[in-house]
Design an enzyme around this catalytic site. Structure first.
Site, PDB file in Angstrom:
ATOM      1  CB  ALA A  48      -0.969  -0.002   1.186  1.00 48.08           C
TER       2      ALA A  48
ATOM      3  CG  HIS B 132       6.045   2.871   1.636  1.00 44.95           C
ATOM      4  ND1 HIS B 132       4.676   3.033   1.596  1.00 44.95           N
ATOM      5  CD2 HIS B 132       6.306   2.156   2.754  1.00 44.95           C
ATOM      6  CE1 HIS B 132       4.138   2.424   2.648  1.00 44.95           C
ATOM      7  NE2 HIS B 132       5.100   1.897   3.368  1.00 44.95           N
TER       8      HIS B 132
HETATM    9  P1  AMP Z   1       5.220  -0.096   6.400  1.00 44.44           P
HETATM   10  O1  AMP Z   1       4.910  -0.477   5.003  1.00 44.44           O
HETATM   11  O2  AMP Z   1       4.229   0.845   7.013  1.00 44.44           O
HETATM   12  O3  AMP Z   1       5.586  -1.254   7.276  1.00 44.44           O
HETATM   13  O4  AMP Z   1       6.539   0.792   6.327  1.00 44.44           O
HETATM   14  C1  AMP Z   1       7.660   0.378   5.601  1.00 44.44           C
HETATM   15  C2  AMP Z   1       8.770   1.371   5.797  1.00 44.44           C
HETATM   16  O5  AMP Z   1       8.337   2.646   5.353  1.00 44.44           O
HETATM   17  C3  AMP Z   1       9.174   1.541   7.271  1.00 44.44           C
HETATM   18  O6  AMP Z   1      10.578   1.704   7.347  1.00 44.44           O
HETATM   19  C4  AMP Z   1       8.443   2.795   7.649  1.00 44.44           C
HETATM   20  O7  AMP Z   1       9.040   3.482   8.736  1.00 44.44           O
HETATM   21  C5  AMP Z   1       8.550   3.592   6.382  1.00 44.44           C
HETATM   22  N1  AMP Z   1       7.524   4.642   6.333  1.00 44.44           N
HETATM   23  C6  AMP Z   1       6.195   4.482   6.514  1.00 44.44           C
HETATM   24  N2  AMP Z   1       5.586   5.672   6.455  1.00 44.44           N
HETATM   25  C7  AMP Z   1       6.554   6.606   6.243  1.00 44.44           C
HETATM   26  C8  AMP Z   1       6.565   8.029   6.094  1.00 44.44           C
HETATM   27  N3  AMP Z   1       5.439   8.751   6.165  1.00 44.44           N
HETATM   28  N4  AMP Z   1       7.755   8.634   5.873  1.00 44.44           N
HETATM   29  C9  AMP Z   1       8.898   7.917   5.810  1.00 44.44           C
HETATM   30  N5  AMP Z   1       8.956   6.582   5.936  1.00 44.44           N
HETATM   31  C10 AMP Z   1       7.804   5.935   6.154  1.00 44.44           C
END
Ligand code: AMP
Length: 282
Positions: free
Chosen positions: A32, A37
């Site tokens: 998503a 990301h």
């Molecule tokens: P997730 O898909 O939510 O597990 O996140 C995957 C990676 O993306 C993790 O390292 C999160 O910390 C990073 N991430 C999620 N949201 C953000 C954001 N708004 N800004 C920067 N990195 C993000």
């Protein structure tokens, strides 16, 4: 962009890159994908010759009754975004590839994993540490890029990599935010419109709190006031705390220096996480 779903295909690609002396970066995600990301993918591009992005909604890091089944999924959209961002390989393992029958080994982090999210979601960081360690070994990445959005997770991963002497570098990137200041998150799309309209109050409160601390306001008072204000604005506040950035230990009273403000708060059934740096003067 290559798309791999089996370990053999992944190993063939990364093995060839390594043999050619190419540096490999990994961006672990649960899909998503949003601009946060994609900022990680762009940083990975700058730091390595080949970029692997994993998309895996990791059952091990969800507790029973959490939103595993409702977690947003959009594989086609994600792949298009990754192609556009210059990712070289999308790694899409199934749960059976990640946890083959009989799998019985986990990574159990302590230290920075113990409070906050670790206390609210027992077992969550075991799932995160286990899947990330597997991803590091599977991809043989030289560098992995994470977001500061999940501050505690980033510190847990740094601790695991140091403690297990894993041969890769961990890079953390600042949180990417929407125009109103709300940290981008895959879960934001599950916010009801009236909750989405209110959600930016969380980063606003954090900013106001950081300004108060930088002006020398006692932390205990400022935190209590901000918690009450968030509750009055309709948030269910799981925690709002001032901590030592690397260990997540509560910030020692009366100490001056660079701390971190961390928060988890619910609007409806969506949990929002946020954090910002805070200079403490008191
Ligand atoms: P997730 O898909 O939510 O597990 O996140 C995957 C990676 O993306 C993790 O390292 C999160 O910390 C990073 N991430 C999620 N949201 C953000 C954001 N708004 N800004 C920067 N990195 C993000």
């Amino acid at each position: 962009m290559r798309i791999e779903r089996e370990l053999e295909g992944l190993r063939a690609a990364t093995g060839a890159w390594r043999a050619a002396g190419r540096r490999i970066a990994l961006v672990p995600t649960m899909g998503a994908l949003h601009a946060g990301h994609l900022a990680l993918v762009a940083e990975a591009r700058r730091r390595a010759d080949a970029v692997v992005t994993s998309i895996f909604v990791n059952p091990l890091q969800f507790l029973p009754g959490e939103d595993l089944d409702r977690y947003p999924r959009d594989e086609a959209g994600d792949l298009a975004k990754l192609r556009e961002a210059g990712c070289d390989l999308a790694w899409l393992p199934t749960p059976a590839v990640m946890y083959p029958p009989g799998a019985a080994t986990v990574i159990e982090p302590a230290g920075p994993a113990e409070g906050w999210e670790g206390a609210e979601r027992p077992g969550h960081f075991r799932g995160v540490a286990t899947v990330c360690t597997k991803l590091f070994m599977m991809t043989r990445a030289d560098v992995a890029v994470f977001g500061e959005k999940d501050w505690q997770q980033l510190q847990v991963i740094r601790r695991v990599v140091a403690d297990l002497h894993l041969p890769l570098e961990i890079v953390g990137l600042p949180t990417v935010r929407d125009t109103d200041g709300l940290a981008l998150s895959s879960r934001n799309q599950r916010l009801a419109p009236e909750h989405r309209a209110r959600a930016a109050a969380l980063p606003r409160r954090l900013d106001a709190l950081a300004a108060a601390l930088a002006a020398g306001r006692p932390a205990g008072d400022a935190l209590a006031e901000a918690r009450a204000a968030l509750a009055a604005e309709g948030f269910g506040v799981d925690y709002l705390a001032l901590v030592v950035p690397e260990t997540l230990a509560p910030w020692p009273g009366g100490q001056t220096g660079e701390a971190r403000l961390i928060a988890a708060a619910r609007l409806g059934d969506v949990r929002l996480l946020d954090n910002i740096p805070a200079r403490v003067l008191a």
